[in-house]
Design a protein around this motif. Structure first.
Motif, mmCIF file in Angstrom:
data_model
loop_
_atom_site.group_PDB
_atom_site.id
_atom_site.type_symbol
_atom_site.label_atom_id
_atom_site.label_comp_id
_atom_site.label_asym_id
_atom_site.label_seq_id
_atom_site.Cartn_x
_atom_site.Cartn_y
_atom_site.Cartn_z
ATOM 1 N N CYS A 103 0.841 -1.208 0.000
ATOM 2 C CA CYS A 103 0.000 0.000 0.000
ATOM 3 C C CYS A 103 0.876 1.260 0.000
ATOM 4 N N ARG A 104 1.987 1.209 0.692
ATOM 5 C CA ARG A 104 2.900 2.353 0.710
ATOM 6 C C ARG A 104 3.433 2.640 -0.694
ATOM 7 N N PHE A 105 3.785 1.588 -1.423
ATOM 8 C CA PHE A 105 4.278 1.775 -2.789
ATOM 9 C C PHE A 105 3.199 2.406 -3.656
ATOM 10 N N LEU A 106 1.969 1.938 -3.534
ATOM 11 C CA LEU A 106 0.871 2.495 -4.327
ATOM 12 C C LEU A 106 0.681 3.980 -4.040
ATOM 13 N N ILE A 107 0.648 4.332 -2.762
ATOM 14 C CA ILE A 107 0.448 5.735 -2.389
ATOM 15 C C ILE A 107 1.617 6.605 -2.852
ATOM 16 N N SER A 108 2.828 6.086 -2.672
ATOM 17 C CA SER A 108 4.016 6.890 -2.989
ATOM 18 C C SER A 108 4.097 7.232 -4.463
ATOM 19 N N ASN A 109 3.437 6.481 -5.321
ATOM 20 C CA ASN A 109 3.448 6.771 -6.755
ATOM 21 C C ASN A 109 2.201 7.527 -7.211
ATOM 22 N N LEU A 110 1.437 8.005 -6.244
ATOM 23 C CA LEU A 110 0.269 8.828 -6.556
ATOM 24 C C LEU A 110 0.450 10.257 -6.059
ATOM 25 N N TYR A 111 1.700 10.638 -5.769
ATOM 26 C CA TYR A 111 1.958 11.948 -5.171
ATOM 27 C C TYR A 111 1.566 13.102 -6.085
ATOM 28 N N ASP A 112 1.583 12.871 -7.401
ATOM 29 C CA ASP A 112 1.231 13.930 -8.341
ATOM 30 C C ASP A 112 -0.053 13.606 -9.101
ATOM 31 N N PHE A 113 -0.888 12.780 -8.517
ATOM 32 C CA PHE A 113 -2.105 12.306 -9.191
ATOM 33 C C PHE A 113 -3.338 12.853 -8.482
ATOM 34 N N GLN A 114 -4.191 13.526 -9.226
ATOM 35 C CA GLN A 114 -5.451 14.030 -8.713
ATOM 36 C C GLN A 114 -6.577 13.194 -9.315
ATOM 37 N N PRO A 115 -7.231 12.361 -8.545
ATOM 38 C CA PRO A 115 -8.226 11.431 -9.095
ATOM 39 C C PRO A 115 -9.313 12.120 -9.916
ATOM 40 N N ALA A 116 -9.742 13.286 -9.478
ATOM 41 C CA ALA A 116 -10.858 13.945 -10.159
ATOM 42 C C ALA A 116 -10.489 14.433 -11.555
ATOM 43 N N PRO B 206 -13.190 15.142 -4.445
ATOM 44 C CA PRO B 206 -14.318 15.884 -3.876
ATOM 45 C C PRO B 206 -15.199 15.075 -2.925
ATOM 46 N N ALA B 207 -15.420 13.802 -3.229
ATOM 47 C CA ALA B 207 -16.345 13.003 -2.409
ATOM 48 C C ALA B 207 -15.626 12.180 -1.339
ATOM 49 N N LYS B 208 -14.352 12.439 -1.112
ATOM 50 C CA LYS B 208 -13.602 11.642 -0.140
ATOM 51 C C LYS B 208 -14.131 11.890 1.273
ATOM 52 N N GLU B 209 -14.469 10.791 1.966
ATOM 53 C CA GLU B 209 -15.000 10.900 3.326
ATOM 54 C C GLU B 209 -13.898 11.294 4.300
ATOM 55 N N GLU B 210 -14.319 11.808 5.432
ATOM 56 C CA GLU B 210 -13.376 12.238 6.465
ATOM 57 C C GLU B 210 -12.556 11.064 6.983
ATOM 58 N N SER B 211 -13.176 9.896 7.050
ATOM 59 C CA SER B 211 -12.520 8.679 7.551
ATOM 60 C C SER B 211 -12.894 7.519 6.650
ATOM 61 N N VAL B 212 -11.981 6.573 6.520
ATOM 62 C CA VAL B 212 -12.295 5.379 5.740
ATOM 63 C C VAL B 212 -13.462 4.620 6.354
ATOM 64 N N HIS B 213 -13.661 4.803 7.655
ATOM 65 C CA HIS B 213 -14.732 4.093 8.342
ATOM 66 C C HIS B 213 -16.104 4.736 8.118
ATOM 67 N N LEU B 214 -16.113 5.854 7.407
ATOM 68 C CA LEU B 214 -17.363 6.451 6.944
ATOM 69 C C LEU B 214 -17.641 6.079 5.491
ATOM 70 N N ALA B 215 -16.696 5.385 4.877
ATOM 71 C CA ALA B 215 -16.802 5.020 3.458
ATOM 72 C C ALA B 215 -17.524 3.688 3.301
ATOM 73 N N ALA B 216 -17.853 3.359 2.055
ATOM 74 C CA ALA B 216 -18.539 2.107 1.746
ATOM 75 C C ALA B 216 -17.549 1.086 1.211
#
Length: 927
Positions: free
Chosen positions: A655-668, A778-788
């Protein structure tokens, strides 16, 4: 130019090492500060409910590893149901009354107790329970359990005590509660009745004796006749009132010298051998029923008793003639009742004989009196044979001492009145039992259990709210009185019963229905604690209708609760509401050590949750729970925990590798449409889809070990060893905003977004940490535990999947040959290599569907050559028709991408890079 600075190297502040022991408490404080549980409840309003009703742990000491297993399982289920779209509140509870707490308070008070009133003692017990409730609450929180910690349920809360008393009163009103004298398990040390669930069986060494009871009447056999019995409880001989035979067995009169003994014919030969008899003769035979109501004389009392018939008599051991003391055995009581025999029990509460047994036995403790009884039998010539034997014997769950069966006046809930037994059995078949054998277990218990003894002779508990007429002793109870007791307890708690007069609970105009007296006395017994916890479905699920619902969707406890909480909850619910309090019941096994042995302080194999958390963190303990097939006994050891720590590290680092390669990526804004993704990225998302479907199904069926293995294998095999290994080249070397790199980032984002949601119920701390470090949208929840939970997309076409699964198999064969070449020093790094392939059949068709550049990228080599000839190549191990060879790649090594290519050296201004890297640098404006 420093070409290291031209690479798109991963960037993240997500730490490599977990540091769980330090970070978890910080995260817990943050969740509490932001009132995460409250936000989840608010966000779930209006959804369908899922209610896991908590079986209350006992508020007496720190939690142990089995408690941790249970609470983590519940938390995983509640979190997963919440993320699956349900409103899944979790109200934790505590069992606060009962003997263990009172016993510890007694030890603490010592002689002070002698000068204290009942209410004072009860207040000490309440304080004791409150202390450990707070201790356990913090321990459960530390496990990462999400719950309504500020408003748990407690069986000692005033409202709960009122609900217990009301339920008991309703049983009295519907005719199920009655007072009677029958034998029950009695602890002489604790001086109270015990329920089946409060009994532990241990091996105990006891005298095994054969006793001759002299028969009355003339048998015309020329010698005196005895009936021969066998028992392992000589101390019950003074209470003997009958000898029971089976009506269908054949009994024989056996000549044993001076006397003739009656015994089962089928056992006679073995008995004679055991007695060391040289010779014996069978003089006469009877069928058991022919001997009914014949009389014998007690061996040392002037008392005649009958031979009676009973179907419970067996030929497994003994003589086929069963010593019957209706006051000291369940079967004895039942069969004795058919013949009008009283449940005679000449034993005091402390286990010592009363004066009824004579001066030589009076005051002796029953177990110690065994020797005295045997001496009396021997001296009178009635002791035929004695040996000592080890057998399973019931012991008190609290003091661990042997208990006795003893007839005393107690309160019972009838299994037959109102058809409680039959209705409970019918409800069992309407419940889903997980595993399925749970149904058979509890069905057998309900089918064969005696009436439920609900009274206890202690102080710390809820009193049985019944009254006696002061003049004639008749029982008094009506609906108005039930309601008055309920309201009084609601206001002052059950202490009011011990602090106030009976008139405070009964209407001033109430009169005894038998004699008209208006003065009443309160019952002094308290209720069985299993009744307390057994009515939690009424006291909690019904009372908190705004948040909870009845019946519960799930009860989850250890397999011992088939005779405990599952059992008492079923009986109270069916008895008062006609329906089971649960739709499903899930049971888990016990925790054992790495060798499968029971946890024991004396063995030194106990592993405390606190120790695991201090050493590894709560996440590792949670991963242990999820990785276990908890439906059987669950093993734990330092070696198992170390192995799980390594598995956790792999998941975390992926998961760290995945995140570290998204540093310049904006999903929207940077995400590409599915059709614009490369085939490799689409195949990776297909594999993600397969995992998502398995995980969804596993959460629904509570198969958490499937989820653990699925997540671990996906991270290590599908991602680290395949997809991400191939991806690194284009992530680091392709133009930053180029479509090939954005395609990879789009897929990686979807993967980590799905993974973090799937692992959230099991690894709540780590998933939250990952969530915080993920890119925002834009739709990212405050916590993963609020997500589906993630949903499957099912968009990959079958041909793409077939081709890439085939290429993955070819890659495995290539990597195997590359590793051999590396060991033999033919190559160093795989990028030094040229892979030579020759193929026919299916492998050839697969290879023809991919271009050489892609194959080089998938195999992570500098060159791929496909030849017709097999000369010098190695046949693949697991793929027929494929041949692989490895040689040194031609060309110089590019200092930026490390690929050997003939274009290196062809650029005067930058001779050290290849044409692909030059194109990338130009696109990024660096040249």
């Amino acid at each position: 130019m420093d070409y290291k600075t031209t690479l798109n190297l991963p960037v993240t502040d997500f730490p490599m090492k977990a540091g769980l022991t330090q970070r978890e408490p910080v995260q817990l404080a943050e969740w509490e500060k932001q009132n995460l549980y409250g936000k989840i409840r608010k966000g779930s309003a209006g959804r369908p409910k899922f209610i896991l009703h908590d079986g209350p742990p006992y508020a007496n000491g720190n939690i142990h590893i089995g408690t941790a297993l249970n609470k983590i399982l519940k938390d995983i289920i509640v979190r997963s149901r919440q993320m699956a779209g349900f409103d899944a509140p979790y109200v934790p509870g505590w069992d606060c009354h009962g003997l263990p707490i009172e016993h510890n308070v007694d030890k603490k008070l010592g002689k002070k107790k002698e000068n204290m009133g009942t209410v004072e003692i009860r207040q000490q017990c309440r304080t004791y329970a409150e202390g450990f409730l707070d201790v356990q609450r913090e321990e459960f929180k530390r496990l990462g359990v999400m719950a309504e910690w500020d408003n748990p349920y407690q069986t000692m809360a005033f409202a709960y005590e009122a609900a217990i008393a009301k339920a008991c009163g309703l049983f009295a009103l519907n005719g199920s509660l009655y007072r009677g004298k029958k034998p029950i398990h009695w602890c002489c040390s604790c001086q109270t009745a015990l329920a089946e669930a409060e009994i532990e069986h241990k091996d105990e060494r006891s005298p095994s004796i054969y006793v001759a009871f002299p028969m009355e009447g003339d048998f015309s056999l020329g010698k005196p006749v005895d009936v021969l019995i066998w028992t392992t409880t000589p101390w019950t001989i003074p209470a003997n009132l009958a000898v029971c035979l089976h009506p269908e067995f054949t009994y024989a009169a056996v000549d044993m010298g001076e006397r003739i003994r009656i015994m089962a014919k089928d056992l006679a030969e073995d008995l004679m051998m055991a007695f060391g008899s040289d010779s014996s003769t069978l003089l006469k035979e009877w069928v058991g029923r022919d001997l009914e109501n014949l009389q014998y004389r007690h061996p040392f009392y002037d008392r005649l008793s009958p031979l009676i018939m009973g179907e419970h008599v067996t030929l497994d051991a003994g003589t086929g003639c069963v010593h019957t003391a209706p006051g000291h055995g369940a079967d004895d009581y039942i069969v004795g009742g058919r013949y009008g025999l009283e449940p005679y029990s000449p034993v005091e509460d402390n286990g010592c004989y009363t004066s009824e047994v004579g001066e030589d036995l009076q005051g002796q403790f029953v177990f110690k009196a065994n020797e005295t009884v045997m001496e009396k039998l021997a001296s009178s010539g009635h002791l035929v044979h004695r040996v000592d034997m080890s057998h399973s014997y019931p012991h008190c769950w609290r003091c661990k001492k042997p208990v006795i069966f003893r007839a005393t006046p107690q309160w019972f809930i009838s299994m037959e009145n109102n058809e409680l037994r039959q209705k409970a059995l019918e409800e069992i078949d309407r419940v889903q039992w997980i595993p399925k054998w749970g149904r058979e277990r509890i069905h057998g218990m309900i089918a064969n259990r005696p009436d439920w003894c609900v009274s206890r002779q202690r102080s710390w508990g809820v009193p049985i709210p019944m009254f006696y007429c002061e003049d004639c002793g008749s029982l008094f109870m009506n609906r108005e009185t039930v309601d008055r007791v309920y309201e009084r307890f609601l206001e002052k708690g059950a202490d009011a019963w011990f602090d106030e007069d009976a008139s405070c609970f009964i209407a001033s105009d109430a009169k005894c229905t038998e004699c008209g007296c208006s003065r009443f006395v309160k019952e002094s017994d308290i209720l069985d604690v299993w009744f307390d916890s057994g009515v939690s479905h009424m006291a909690i699920l019904e009372e908190r209708k705004d948040a909870l619902s009845w019946p519960a969707d799930l009860y989850l406890e250890g397999s011992d609760q088939h005779r405990g909480w599952f059992h008492s909850s079923l009986l109270t619910s069916v008895g008062l509401k006609g329906k089971a309090p649960y739709r499903s019941v899930l049971t888990h096994g016990f925790v054992v050590d790495g060798e499968g042995r029971k946890m024991s302080k004396s063995v030194g194999n106990v592993i405390a949750p606190e120790k695991v958390i201090k050493q590894h963190g709560a996440e590792i303990l949670r991963l242990w729970v999820a990785s276990s097939d908890y439906k059987d006994d669950v093993r734990i050891s330092d070696a198992i925990l170390r192995q799980l720590s390594e598995a956790y590290r792999r998941i975390r680092n992926t998961c760290r590798f995945l995140i570290s390669n998204l540093y310049d990526f904006q999903p929207a804004t940077d995400s590409l449409a599915y059709d614009a993704l490369t085939e490799l990225d689409r195949y990776a998302l297909h594999r993600l889809d397969q995992l998502t479907a398995r995980v969804e199904k596993a959460y629904e069926s509570y198969g958490f070990h499937t989820i653990y293995h699925g997540l671990h294998n996906f991270c290590t095999l599908d991602l680290s060893a395949f997809y991400l290994d191939i991806l690194k080249d284009r992530l680091y070397t392709e133009p930053t905003a180029g479509p090939i790199r954005r395609s990879a980032q789009t897929a990686m984002f979807r993967i980590v977004d799905s993974l973090v949601r799937m692992m959230a119920p099991i690894l709540p701390f780590t998933s939250e940490e990952i969530w915080v470090h993920m890119p925002s949208w834009p739709a990212k929840e405050e916590s993963v535990h609020l997500a589906a939970m993630p949903k499957t997309r099912n968009v990959a076409d079958a041909d793409l999947v077939r081709r890439w699964e085939g290429l993955s198999r070819i890659r495995s064969e290539v990597l195997r040959v590359l590793e051999v070449a590396r060991r033999e020093k033919i190559i160093g790094h795989p990028l030094d290599a040229e892979v030579i392939l020759s193929a026919e059949g299916e492998p050839r068709a697969l290879l023809e569907g991919f271009n050489r550049d892609l194959l080089q990228n998938v195999f992570i080599v500098s060159e791929v050559t496909i030849k017709e000839t097999r000369e010098g190549l190695t046949q693949a191990v697991d793929m027929e028709g494929l041949f692989v060879g490895v040689g040194k790649a031609a060309g110089e090594k590019c200092v930026r991408c490390w690929v050997r290519n003939s274009s290196v050296g062809s650029f005067d201004d930058h001779p050290e890079i290849c044409s692909r890297c030059r194109t990338s640098l130009e696109a990024m404006g660096m040249l």
